[in-house]
Design a protein around this motif. Structure first.
Motif, PDB file in Angstrom:
ATOM      1  N   TRP A 103     -10.207 -14.602   6.877  1.00 37.77           N
ATOM      2  CA  TRP A 103     -11.347 -13.717   6.669  1.00 37.77           C
ATOM      3  C   TRP A 103     -11.032 -12.737   5.550  1.00 37.77           C
ATOM      4  N   PHE A 104     -12.053 -12.317   4.844  1.00 39.05           N
ATOM      5  CA  PHE A 104     -11.884 -11.460   3.673  1.00 39.05           C
ATOM      6  C   PHE A 104     -11.090 -10.202   4.025  1.00 39.05           C
ATOM      7  N   THR A 105     -10.035  -9.981   3.259  1.00 36.76           N
ATOM      8  CA  THR A 105      -9.160  -8.828   3.429  1.00 36.76           C
ATOM      9  C   THR A 105      -8.813  -8.303   2.043  1.00 36.76           C
ATOM     10  N   LEU A 106      -8.937  -7.003   1.841  1.00 37.39           N
ATOM     11  CA  LEU A 106      -8.634  -6.418   0.533  1.00 37.39           C
ATOM     12  C   LEU A 106      -7.135  -6.360   0.297  1.00 37.39           C
ATOM     13  N   GLU A 107      -6.729  -6.683  -0.915  1.00 37.42           N
ATOM     14  CA  GLU A 107      -5.311  -6.709  -1.277  1.00 37.42           C
ATOM     15  C   GLU A 107      -4.678  -5.324  -1.215  1.00 37.42           C
ATOM     16  N   TYR A 108      -5.403  -4.302  -1.635  1.00 43.89           N
ATOM     17  CA  TYR A 108      -4.810  -2.974  -1.745  1.00 43.89           C
ATOM     18  C   TYR A 108      -5.392  -1.980  -0.744  1.00 43.89           C
ATOM     19  N   GLY A 109      -5.979  -2.494   0.332  1.00 41.42           N
ATOM     20  CA  GLY A 109      -6.514  -1.613   1.360  1.00 41.42           C
ATOM     21  C   GLY A 109      -7.539  -0.646   0.796  1.00 41.42           C
ATOM     22  N   ASP A 110      -7.485   0.600   1.244  1.00 44.28           N
ATOM     23  CA  ASP A 110      -8.498   1.570   0.803  1.00 44.28           C
ATOM     24  C   ASP A 110      -8.228   2.098  -0.606  1.00 44.28           C
ATOM     25  N   LYS A 111      -7.183   1.607  -1.258  1.00 43.25           N
ATOM     26  CA  LYS A 111      -6.895   2.001  -2.647  1.00 43.25           C
ATOM     27  C   LYS A 111      -7.381   0.953  -3.648  1.00 43.25           C
ATOM     28  N   TRP A 112      -8.125  -0.033  -3.168  1.00 39.67           N
ATOM     29  CA  TRP A 112      -8.467  -1.177  -4.025  1.00 39.67           C
ATOM     30  C   TRP A 112      -9.298  -0.763  -5.247  1.00 39.67           C
ATOM     31  N   LEU A 113     -10.235   0.153  -5.077  1.00 41.25           N
ATOM     32  CA  LEU A 113     -11.095   0.505  -6.205  1.00 41.25           C
ATOM     33  C   LEU A 113     -10.325   1.305  -7.254  1.00 41.25           C
ATOM     34  N   ASP A 114      -9.442   2.189  -6.815  1.00 42.72           N
ATOM     35  CA  ASP A 114      -8.589   2.893  -7.779  1.00 42.72           C
ATOM     36  C   ASP A 114      -7.788   1.886  -8.599  1.00 42.72           C
ATOM     37  N   HIS A 115      -7.349   0.846  -7.923  1.00 39.62           N
ATOM     38  CA  HIS A 115      -6.561  -0.184  -8.607  1.00 39.62           C
ATOM     39  C   HIS A 115      -7.419  -0.920  -9.634  1.00 39.62           C
ATOM     40  N   VAL A 116      -8.650  -1.268  -9.268  1.00 39.10           N
ATOM     41  CA  VAL A 116      -9.545  -1.941 -10.211  1.00 39.10           C
ATOM     42  C   VAL A 116      -9.776  -1.065 -11.441  1.00 39.10           C
ATOM     43  N   ARG A 117     -10.008   0.200 -11.210  1.00 36.45           N
ATOM     44  CA  ARG A 117     -10.235   1.110 -12.338  1.00 36.45           C
ATOM     45  C   ARG A 117      -8.999   1.198 -13.235  1.00 36.45           C
ATOM     46  N   GLU A 118      -7.839   1.170 -12.629  1.00 42.36           N
ATOM     47  CA  GLU A 118      -6.602   1.253 -13.414  1.00 42.36           C
ATOM     48  C   GLU A 118      -6.424   0.019 -14.295  1.00 42.36           C
ATOM     49  N   VAL A 119      -6.701  -1.155 -13.746  1.00 40.44           N
ATOM     50  CA  VAL A 119      -6.539  -2.397 -14.503  1.00 40.44           C
ATOM     51  C   VAL A 119      -7.639  -2.556 -15.538  1.00 40.44           C
ATOM     52  N   GLY A 120      -8.879  -2.258 -15.157  1.00 34.88           N
ATOM     53  CA  GLY A 120      -9.988  -2.369 -16.090  1.00 34.88           C
ATOM     54  C   GLY A 120     -10.437  -3.775 -16.412  1.00 34.88           C
ATOM     55  N   PRO A 121     -10.613  -4.653 -15.424  1.00 36.00           N
ATOM     56  CA  PRO A 121     -11.077  -6.011 -15.720  1.00 36.00           C
ATOM     57  C   PRO A 121     -12.569  -6.036 -16.012  1.00 36.00           C
ATOM     58  N   ALA A 122     -13.020  -7.131 -16.602  1.00 34.24           N
ATOM     59  CA  ALA A 122     -14.462  -7.330 -16.758  1.00 34.24           C
ATOM     60  C   ALA A 122     -15.096  -7.689 -15.424  1.00 34.24           C
TER      61      ALA A 122
END
Length: 309
Positions: A103-122
């Motif tokens: 079942w869908f599970t986030l890789e970085y828990g509740d920090k996942w969006l901060d991580h996305v912003r840090e990486v900056g993918p399309a």
């Protein structure tokens, strides 16, 4: 890092992704990793393999005559590719789901969006396995989690790529006498449309649906119609599912006849056999990259040729 604003792909200006975000399966099937715990040597080999795969894509990107070249790659073993792709003009997508979960599970828990912003993918990508016949309470929890992700990505102005797999239940397999091709042809299209509708009702609104190939144009049109139902404007791309070339080519030919399909994301069908040969020492780095590049280019040229007809 600033999240890039990437123009949305269209049927005639497609997004042609080489997918290599595989983690657990990458290690177990090609490097002998057990229990998702690679040795240092195995991890080094996986990182090197992903660089070789990317080199094949990078070296042929200028030969793609329409659309945009993209890569879907994880940070665990593909960090070097994550860093290189934007500078090379390659559209970057990263997975945000944890590997190896039913079942869908986030890789970085509740920090996942901060991580996305840090990486900056399309694109931020989720992999989801769903079926209307799965347990209702588990499905509800998964849909709630996906709705939160969808809303957060929209607020962050990051495109949302939703990879949907619809595996058959035991009862569904029995109803087609265990024939996987019959399931794909006769049952899966309706199940896909129902899962998409359930996601929409739950407030999940991807930018792109990444779906398994469909056997007929009518089935592809039905799935596309649901993706755009109720005011939704999502498009779709075809995933490869490690299909043999003739099957994958058929799926691309079908999708290319439906305007809402705007490209593909193909992975193991492009690189798995070559990387297996590389791990055995039967091809060197340069030949492995060249073979991967040629295979990717053949699918890109097929899509471009299909939409030109």
């Amino acid at each position: 890092m600033t999240v890039p604003v990437t123009p949305a792909p269209t049927h005639d200006d497609p997004l042609l992704i080489l997918a290599m975000d595989h983690r657990g399966s990458f290690g177990s099937s090609l490097f002998g990793v057990e229990h998702e715990s690679p040795t240092d040597e195995q991890a080094q080999g996986m990182r090197r393999a992903k660089q070789i795969i990317y080199a094949g894509l990078r070296d042929v990107r200028s030969q793609v005559t329409a659309g945009r070249v993209g890569v879907l790659v994880d940070e665990q073993y593909g960090a070097a590719v994550v860093g290189a792709a934007p500078a090379d003009g390659v559209v970057l997508a990263i997975p945000i789901e944890a590997s190896g979960h039913d079942w869908f599970t986030l890789e970085y828990g509740d920090k996942w969006l901060d991580h996305v912003r840090e990486v900056g993918p399309a694109y931020a990508k989720v992999l989801v396995r769903d079926n209307p016949s799965f347990d209702a309470s588990d499905r509800s929890r998964q849909l709630d989690a996906l709705a939160e992700v969808s809303g957060a990505l929209a607020d962050a102005r990051v495109a949302f790529l939703y990879e949907l797999l619809v595996p058959a239940t035991d009862e569904q397999k029995a109803s087609v006498d265990g024939d996987a091709d019959r399931y794909d042809r006769d049952m899966r299209p309706e199940l896909v449309t129902r899962v998409i509708a359930d996601n929409q009702q739950a407030g999940v609104a991807p930018t792109l649906w990444k779906v398994e190939g469909l056997e007929t144009v009518d089935a592809a049109r039905a799935v596309a119609a649901q993706a755009r139902a109720g005011g939704h404007d999502a498009d779709l791309i075809v995933l490869g599912r490690d299909a043999p070339p003739e099957r994958l080519e058929h799926w691309l030919d079908v999708a290319a006849q439906v305007d809402a399909f705007v490209g593909f994301a193909i992975g193991r069908s492009i690189w798995e056999d070559t990387i297996r040969d590389w791990t055995r020492g039967s091809v060197d780095d340069a030949e492995a990259s060249a073979r991967i590049g040629r295979t990717y280019l053949s699918y890109a040229q097929r899509w471009v040729g299909d939409i030109a007809r």
